[in-house]
Design a protein around this motif. Structure first.
Motif, short mmCIF file in Angstrom:
data_model
loop_
_atom_site.label_atom_id
_atom_site.label_comp_id
_atom_site.label_asym_id
_atom_site.label_seq_id
_atom_site.Cartn_x
_atom_site.Cartn_y
_atom_site.Cartn_z
N ARG A 248 0.96 5.85 -6.89
CA ARG A 248 0.06 6.78 -6.56
C ARG A 248 -0.24 8.23 -5.33
O ARG A 248 -0.80 9.45 -5.25
CB ARG A 248 -1.52 6.08 -6.55
CG ARG A 248 -1.60 5.51 -4.72
CD ARG A 248 -3.31 5.24 -4.89
NE ARG A 248 -3.21 4.83 -3.43
CZ ARG A 248 -4.06 4.00 -3.16
NH1 ARG A 248 -5.64 4.04 -3.93
NH2 ARG A 248 -4.50 3.54 -1.91
N ASP A 249 1.16 7.80 -4.59
CA ASP A 249 1.09 9.02 -3.27
C ASP A 249 2.48 9.60 -3.53
O ASP A 249 3.12 10.11 -2.46
CB ASP A 249 1.33 8.24 -2.54
CG ASP A 249 -0.34 7.32 -2.01
OD1 ASP A 249 -1.19 8.24 -2.86
OD2 ASP A 249 -0.01 6.54 -0.92
N LEU A 332 -3.02 6.89 -13.11
CA LEU A 332 -2.05 7.33 -13.52
C LEU A 332 -1.82 7.81 -15.26
O LEU A 332 -1.47 8.55 -14.81
CB LEU A 332 -0.51 6.45 -12.87
CG LEU A 332 0.29 7.41 -12.88
CD1 LEU A 332 0.13 7.97 -11.46
CD2 LEU A 332 1.67 6.62 -11.68
N ARG A 335 -3.33 10.29 -16.56
CA ARG A 335 -2.96 11.28 -16.29
C ARG A 335 -1.38 12.23 -16.36
O ARG A 335 -1.72 12.82 -15.88
CB ARG A 335 -3.21 11.61 -14.83
CG ARG A 335 -4.62 11.45 -14.19
CD ARG A 335 -4.76 11.17 -12.65
NE ARG A 335 -4.28 12.73 -12.30
CZ ARG A 335 -4.53 12.22 -10.40
NH1 ARG A 335 -4.88 11.71 -9.46
NH2 ARG A 335 -3.91 13.25 -9.30
N CYS A 337 1.17 11.20 -15.52
CA CYS A 337 1.86 10.66 -15.03
C CYS A 337 1.79 11.24 -13.92
O CYS A 337 2.72 11.38 -12.55
CB CYS A 337 3.25 10.49 -15.46
SG CYS A 337 2.92 9.15 -16.35
N ASP A 338 1.10 12.12 -13.12
CA ASP A 338 0.50 13.13 -12.76
C ASP A 338 0.49 12.77 -11.63
O ASP A 338 -0.91 12.35 -11.25
CB ASP A 338 0.33 13.67 -12.74
CG ASP A 338 -0.25 15.63 -11.94
OD1 ASP A 338 1.04 15.60 -11.00
OD2 ASP A 338 -0.89 16.91 -12.31
N SER A 339 1.23 12.58 -10.60
CA SER A 339 0.61 12.49 -8.80
C SER A 339 0.91 13.27 -7.57
O SER A 339 0.99 13.25 -6.76
CB SER A 339 0.57 10.38 -8.82
OG SER A 339 2.19 10.42 -8.49
N LYS A 343 -4.29 12.74 -4.87
CA LYS A 343 -3.80 11.40 -5.08
C LYS A 343 -4.73 11.25 -6.27
O LYS A 343 -5.80 11.00 -6.68
CB LYS A 343 -4.05 10.63 -3.59
CG LYS A 343 -3.93 9.28 -3.59
CD LYS A 343 -4.58 9.17 -1.82
CE LYS A 343 -3.94 7.29 -1.80
NZ LYS A 343 -4.16 7.41 -0.24
N VAL A 344 -4.19 9.72 -6.75
CA VAL A 344 -4.73 9.40 -7.61
C VAL A 344 -5.84 8.85 -7.33
O VAL A 344 -6.03 6.81 -7.08
CB VAL A 344 -3.85 8.07 -8.77
CG1 VAL A 344 -4.65 7.23 -10.01
CG2 VAL A 344 -2.68 9.17 -9.25
#
Length: 374
Positions: A248-249, A332, A335, A337-339, A343-344
């Motif tokens: 997530r980061d 995640l 979205r 897989c866009d982190s 931030k997720v």
């Protein structure tokens, strides 16, 4: 599980959740929201309790905190008022939510450990005051030495150490090695900017900075004599939480020049370090993240098998953590897989779904029918 799968049963499940929490409260457990109430409200409650012939323990402790700071009932009271809770709310709101489900004595010990870990983490990652890598390493090694001294009964130099020492006293089976291993992981973070592979490099790092927490909390959760298998599952839960944090980061870490995803996996999915540092959301990167998500779910699933060995009052909180970590992975994927861009975080709707799912998990576990995590 998705919320729409529970629409017809959400009401009754939530009622069950409230009843469960009320039951825990009746066993002298008060929750985080009590401490967030306005002072004037708490003052009225305390005055009312003072007029009663049988005063509740929480009222006596709260009243004593307002009038004296020389004797303490728990490790948490050795710290600045509500500081660990507030720090946890900012840094790890889901962890605070899960820890609020524990009885007060256990929750206070968790927060004392959290505050010690947070202090070390700030030395590793904090930008104020500015420090060289050598200075950070020296401070961390001093913390590792401090743990051994605290367990030997040495006088702490500050409140955080005093709270941790009280936790060691209250939970004799809590060992010092996990704390020392955590410092080792932070030293790795300062000296090793990349991880070549998952086995053994990233897994060892994840054990040190997060798997160790599983070992720290086992005695507090009611398993002081845990078997090797239960300890292994506790470690796997900590590793899973760290893997979730890494996923997530990704964007936040990339902006600091850090990549925690194994280079071996990047090469396998034909993703370059430059792609990640520039935040390129490619098809190959999405495949890489889905692979990482599946690996993390495996750790969550294996960790869940150890919950049955914990006392009933601790099972609920651990199941909540597992559900919340799974929800972050779900978000995640939703979205794509866009982190990178932000931030997720999970929505209130997802948290509600986790609450319902945790209730059903706990009920299933109590009935002896829990076989895995989906």
């Amino acid at each position: 599980m998705r919320l729409n799968r529970f629409t017809s049963r959400a009401g009754s499940a939530l009622v069950f959740l409230v009843v469960l929490l009320a039951f825990q409260q009746s066993r002298q457990c008060h929750f985080v929201f009590w401490r967030s109430c306005p002072d004037r409200f708490r003052s009225r409650q305390l005055k009312h309790a003072a007029t009663m012939s049988c005063q509740p323990d929480w009222a006596l402790r709260a009243a004593s905190r307002r009038t004296r700071r020389t004797a303490f009932d728990s490790p948490r009271e050795l710290l600045e008022t509500d500081k660990p809770e507030k720090e946890m709310a900012i840094r790890d709101p889901l962890l605070r939510l899960a820890s609020s489900l524990l009885p007060e004595k256990q929750r206070d010990a968790i927060w004392a450990i959290y505050d010690w870990c947070r202090r070390a983490d700030e030395v590793c990652d904090g930008e104020v005051p500015p420090r060289s890598t050598e200075e950070r390493l020296a401070i961390l090694r001093g913390y590792a030495k401090e743990v051994s001294q605290l367990r030997d009964g040495a006088r702490p130099s500050e409140a955080i150490g005093e709270a941790l020492q009280r936790t060691f006293t209250q939970w004799p089976s809590l060992g010092g090695q996990p704390f020392i291993d955590m410092i080792s992981g932070m030293e790795t973070e300062l000296t090793q900017p990349r991880f070549l592979n998952f086995e053994p490099e990233l897994r060892k790092y994840a054990y040190c900075v997060a798997g160790t927490v599983g070992l720290m909390v086992l005695p507090i959760l009611g398993a002081p004599d845990a078997s090797a298998e239960v300890k292994d599952r506790a470690i796997k839960l900590g590793i899973a939480i760290q893997l979730v944090n890494i996923l997530r980061d990704v964007g936040e870490d990339a902006r600091r020049g850090r990549i925690y995803l194994p280079l071996e996996d990047l090469h396998r999915f034909q993703v370059s370090e430059d792609d990640i540092l520039k935040g390129q959301l490619t098809v190959n990167y999405q495949s890489l993240i889905r692979f990482q998500v599946n690996r993390t779910r495996t750790f969550l699933n294996e960790a869940r098998g150890g919950v049955v060995s914990l006392p009933a009052q601790s099972q609920f909180a651990v199941l909540a953590v597992i559900r919340l970590m799974g929800a972050i992975l779900d978000e995640l994927l939703v979205r794509d897989c866009d982190s990178f861009t932000r931030k997720v975080r999970i929505s209130t709707r997802s948290k509600l779904s986790c609450a319902v799912g945790t209730v059903l998990d706990w009920a299933s576990l109590r009935l002896g029918k829990a076989d895995g995590y989906d």
